[in-house]
Design a protein around this motif. Structure first.
Motif, short mmCIF file in Angstrom:
data_model
loop_
_atom_site.label_atom_id
_atom_site.label_comp_id
_atom_site.label_asym_id
_atom_site.label_seq_id
_atom_site.Cartn_x
_atom_site.Cartn_y
_atom_site.Cartn_z
N HIS A 137 -5.57 7.97 -6.40
CA HIS A 137 -5.32 8.38 -7.78
C HIS A 137 -3.86 8.17 -8.15
O HIS A 137 -3.55 7.64 -9.23
N LEU A 138 -2.95 8.55 -7.27
CA LEU A 138 -1.53 8.38 -7.55
C LEU A 138 -1.18 6.91 -7.71
O LEU A 138 -0.45 6.52 -8.64
N HIS A 139 -1.69 6.08 -6.83
CA HIS A 139 -1.39 4.64 -6.91
C HIS A 139 -1.97 4.01 -8.17
O HIS A 139 -1.34 3.15 -8.79
N ALA A 140 -3.16 4.44 -8.55
CA ALA A 140 -3.84 3.80 -9.69
C ALA A 140 -3.36 4.29 -11.04
O ALA A 140 -3.36 3.54 -12.02
N HIS A 141 -2.91 5.55 -11.11
CA HIS A 141 -2.72 6.16 -12.43
C HIS A 141 -1.32 6.69 -12.73
O HIS A 141 -1.03 6.96 -13.90
N VAL A 142 -0.48 6.88 -11.75
CA VAL A 142 0.79 7.58 -12.01
C VAL A 142 1.93 6.57 -12.11
O VAL A 142 2.16 5.76 -11.20
N ARG A 143 2.64 6.67 -13.23
CA ARG A 143 3.77 5.78 -13.49
C ARG A 143 4.95 6.62 -13.99
O ARG A 143 4.82 7.83 -14.23
N ALA A 144 6.10 5.99 -14.18
CA ALA A 144 7.26 6.68 -14.72
C ALA A 144 6.90 7.30 -16.06
O ALA A 144 6.23 6.68 -16.90
N GLY A 145 7.33 8.55 -16.25
CA GLY A 145 7.02 9.29 -17.47
C GLY A 145 5.86 10.24 -17.32
O GLY A 145 5.69 11.16 -18.14
N ASP A 146 5.03 10.05 -16.29
CA ASP A 146 3.92 10.96 -16.05
C ASP A 146 4.43 12.24 -15.38
O ASP A 146 5.56 12.30 -14.90
N VAL A 147 3.58 13.25 -15.36
CA VAL A 147 3.95 14.56 -14.82
C VAL A 147 3.01 14.92 -13.68
O VAL A 147 1.79 14.72 -13.77
N LEU A 148 3.58 15.43 -12.59
CA LEU A 148 2.82 15.88 -11.43
C LEU A 148 2.98 17.39 -11.25
O LEU A 148 4.03 17.95 -11.56
N ARG A 149 1.94 18.03 -10.72
CA ARG A 149 2.02 19.44 -10.35
C ARG A 149 2.41 19.51 -8.88
O ARG A 149 1.70 19.01 -8.01
N VAL A 150 3.56 20.16 -8.62
CA VAL A 150 4.16 20.13 -7.29
C VAL A 150 4.50 21.55 -6.84
O VAL A 150 4.97 22.37 -7.65
N SER A 151 4.27 21.82 -5.56
CA SER A 151 4.59 23.13 -4.99
C SER A 151 6.03 23.19 -4.53
O SER A 151 6.75 22.17 -4.52
N ALA A 152 6.46 24.36 -4.10
CA ALA A 152 7.74 24.50 -3.41
C ALA A 152 7.63 23.80 -2.06
O ALA A 152 6.54 23.55 -1.56
N PRO A 153 8.76 23.45 -1.45
CA PRO A 153 8.73 22.76 -0.15
C PRO A 153 8.43 23.71 1.00
O PRO A 153 8.88 24.86 1.01
N PHE A 154 7.67 23.22 1.96
CA PHE A 154 7.36 23.94 3.18
C PHE A 154 7.37 22.95 4.33
O PHE A 154 7.49 21.75 4.13
N GLY A 155 7.20 23.47 5.55
CA GLY A 155 7.14 22.62 6.74
C GLY A 155 8.13 23.06 7.78
O GLY A 155 9.26 23.45 7.46
N ASP A 156 7.71 22.99 9.06
CA ASP A 156 8.56 23.49 10.15
C ASP A 156 9.17 22.38 10.99
O ASP A 156 9.86 22.65 11.97
N LEU A 157 8.94 21.10 10.64
CA LEU A 157 9.58 20.01 11.38
C LEU A 157 10.95 19.74 10.76
O LEU A 157 11.13 18.86 9.93
N ASP A 187 0.80 -1.23 0.00
CA ASP A 187 0.00 0.00 0.00
C ASP A 187 0.83 1.28 0.00
O ASP A 187 0.29 2.36 0.19
N VAL A 188 2.13 1.16 -0.20
CA VAL A 188 3.01 2.34 -0.19
C VAL A 188 3.89 2.33 -1.43
O VAL A 188 4.51 1.31 -1.74
N ALA A 189 3.91 3.45 -2.13
CA ALA A 189 4.75 3.59 -3.33
C ALA A 189 5.57 4.87 -3.22
O ALA A 189 5.10 5.88 -2.71
N THR A 190 6.81 4.79 -3.70
CA THR A 190 7.67 5.96 -3.79
C THR A 190 7.70 6.44 -5.23
O THR A 190 7.87 5.64 -6.16
N PHE A 191 7.52 7.74 -5.40
CA PHE A 191 7.59 8.37 -6.73
C PHE A 191 8.82 9.27 -6.75
O PHE A 191 8.89 10.25 -6.00
N ARG A 192 9.78 8.92 -7.56
CA ARG A 192 11.00 9.72 -7.70
C ARG A 192 10.77 10.72 -8.81
O ARG A 192 10.34 10.36 -9.92
N ILE A 193 11.02 12.00 -8.53
CA ILE A 193 10.61 13.08 -9.44
C ILE A 193 11.74 14.09 -9.66
O ILE A 193 12.62 14.24 -8.82
#
Length: 394
Positions: free
Chosen positions: A237-257, A166-172
């Motif tokens: 959606h990510l697990h069912a549809h996203v594979r190598a070669g696909d494109v994701l819309r990604v924000s800049a990084p944030f977070g205070d931890l 149930d866990v997948a890593t997407f390298r981008i």
């Protein structure tokens, strides 16, 4: 700082407002989404709304902020504000949206409390709201200035790794030629996807690679329906549809931890998918040649559900002074513990800074054990995936 007159009014009315705050926030969201349905479609998490967890988080943050103002009039809850502001910045929240929230929140307060909302009471709580809102606007402005204006960039998926069932890593990597924005280990990015009904839903995912890695990665757990909440729309959606070669819309990084004092002894505790920011922290410590003591604690259902374990073990082996302590509820192998985390026999050095990520019951339990071992509350830092239901409860 809250004015003396408003502080007295807020102190007197806080019990009544607190008792009704969950109904107020429910009415608030109903009115907000009726007037602005696009916010539910494209900004707010529809799953959290269905589960009522966002309403609980908003109620907790308002109550916590108001209580802080009247109990500590010369201070400001900077840690709480920073955590909220980072989440807002990752979504692209803008100052004018606070006016919209104000309109519908105060309409809900009047609707629920009725004649109890005298002009004096309204003015006092209006002051509370704008103290909180303006503080968040200022922090978010600074965050936007550090990262540039909020924008969605396209990132190409270069590899998909099945970590567990149930866990997948997407390298981008960025699909354009611009460099990737810098980030600190422990931070997250927002990912926006278009769903079948045309909604553009957004979720935050920790960057699970070290900051020095040439390719970034996010590690996503598929969220199943559990009876109290629907299945995760974006994770499925990510697990069912996203594979190598696909494109994701990604924000800049944030977070205070993020690790504040790398020279101090560190304890990194995670459970389940909460391993993701810890994996980045471990990678950062290993690649920077960290010499101090690092204690790594992780809990999971079983070894089969433990994502990113190989990377944890490799980083611990590379560090000069590190130890790994594992707990599994089932099928614990030799060298691991069975059951829930018990830090009784884990050494926690004086001056340790602890970083926790996982389900709220796990973090509460680990925090209590650390405090019992003499660690000050200020040295225990945490990250919550989704609405922060810890706010206002501790």
């Amino acid at each position: 700082m809250l004015s003396e007159q408003s502080a007295a009014t807020v102190r007197a009315t806080l019990p009544a407002v607190g008792a009704a705050i969950n109904e107020i926030t429910t009415r608030f969201y109903d009115g907000l989404f009726t007037a602005h349905p696009v916010l539910l479609r494209d900004l707010f998490n529809r799953g959290n709304q269905a589960a009522k967890s966002q309403q609980q988080a908003l109620a907790g943050s308002i109550a916590a902020f108001a209580t802080y103002l009247v109990d500590r009039p010369d201070e400001r809850p900077d840690a709480m504000l920073a955590r909220i502001a980072h989440k807002h910045a990752s979504l692209g929240v803008q100052p004018d949206q606070y006016d919209i929230v104000h309109e519908h929140l105060f309409a809900a307060i009047v609707e629920v409390l009725g004649e109890a909302v005298t002009p004096e009471v309204a003015a006092a709580w209006d002051e509370v709201y704008w103290l909180m809102a303006n503080a968040l606007i200022a922090i978010e402005k600074r965050l936007y200035e550090e990262q540039g204006a909020h924008e969605w960039r396209e990132w190409e998926v270069v590899e998909r790794i099945e970590e567990t069932a149930d866990v997948a890593t997407f390298r981008i990597r960025p699909a354009d030629e611009r460099p990737a924005p810098a980030f600190k280990a422990g931070q997250y990015v927002s990912v926006q996807v278009e769903l079948a009904d045309g909604a553009h839903q957004i979720r935050q995912y920790s960057l699970s690679s070290a900051p020095g890695a040439g390719v970034r990665q996010i590690t996503v757990k598929r969220v199943a329906e559990d009876g109290s909440a629907p299945e995760g729309e974006v994770s499925n959606h990510l697990h069912a549809h996203v594979r190598a070669g696909d494109v994701l819309r990604v924000s800049a990084p944030f977070g205070d931890l993020v690790i504040e004092d790398a020279d101090a002894p560190l304890l990194l505790a995670s459970a389940g998918i909460g391993v993701t920011p810890v994996a980045a922290m471990l990678g950062y410590l290993a690649e920077s040649g960290h010499k101090g003591a690092v204690t790594v604690v992780h809990a999971d259902r079983s070894p089969a559900t433990h994502a990113l374990r190989a990377g944890q073990e490799a980083a611990v082996a590379e560090l000069a002074d590190a130890s790994l302590h594992l707990w599994y509820e089932a099928d614990a192998p030799e060298g691991a513990h069975s059951g829930l985390v018990d830090l009784g026999e884990v050494t926690v050095a004086p001056g340790t800074h602890a970083y926790l990520c996982g389900p709220l019951p796990f973090m509460r339990a680990v925090r209590a054990q650390l405090l019992a071992k003499g660690l000050p509350a200020s040295a225990v830092h945490y990250e919550v995936f989704g609405p922060d239901l810890w706010l206002g409860q501790d």
